[in-house]
Write a protein that holds these residues in place. Structure first.
Motif, short mmCIF file in Angstrom:
data_model
loop_
_atom_site.label_atom_id
_atom_site.label_comp_id
_atom_site.label_asym_id
_atom_site.label_seq_id
_atom_site.Cartn_x
_atom_site.Cartn_y
_atom_site.Cartn_z
N GLN A 79 0.83 -1.21 0.00
CA GLN A 79 0.00 0.00 0.00
C GLN A 79 0.86 1.25 0.00
O GLN A 79 0.55 2.22 -0.71
N THR A 83 0.67 3.92 -3.07
CA THR A 83 0.30 5.29 -2.73
C THR A 83 1.39 6.26 -3.16
O THR A 83 1.11 7.30 -3.76
N GLU A 87 1.03 9.21 -6.01
CA GLU A 87 1.30 10.62 -5.67
C GLU A 87 2.38 11.20 -6.60
O GLU A 87 2.28 12.35 -7.02
#
Length: 93
Positions: A79, A83, A87
């Motif tokens: 995760q 993520t 981003e």
């Protein structure tokens, strides 16, 4: 015969996440993902991940210079990786 002792769904989770962000992912039964961004530089992504203390492998060999080798970790590490990549892609737009 050797088997991958990856966390359940780890390879698939990373693969699906990266594919959904436009990455190319090579098929594998190993405990790592071999991938390259659909756009942008593998070197830039490598450096950006390193800034976030997310370590992946990259080579300067011309045939694979844009590819990254990402080891399968825990669901939490998966995760964090996905993520961070999302981003970074958002910032690049």
């Amino acid at each position: 015969s050797a088997t991958c002792e990856c966390p359940a769904g780890g390879w698939r989770s990373i693969s699906d996440g990266l594919l959904g962000m436009g990455f190319e992912v090579l098929p594998s039964q190993a405990n790592f993902i071999f991938t390259r961004p659909g756009t942008g530089s593998g070197l830039a992504l490598f450096n950006a991940l390193r800034q976030e203390n997310i370590l992946v492998r990259r080579w300067d060999s011309p045939r694979i210079a844009n590819w990254l080798r990402i080891s399968i970790g825990t669901p939490e590490q998966t995760q964090l990786l996905l993520t961070a990549v999302a981003e970074m892609l958002d910032r690049a737009d």
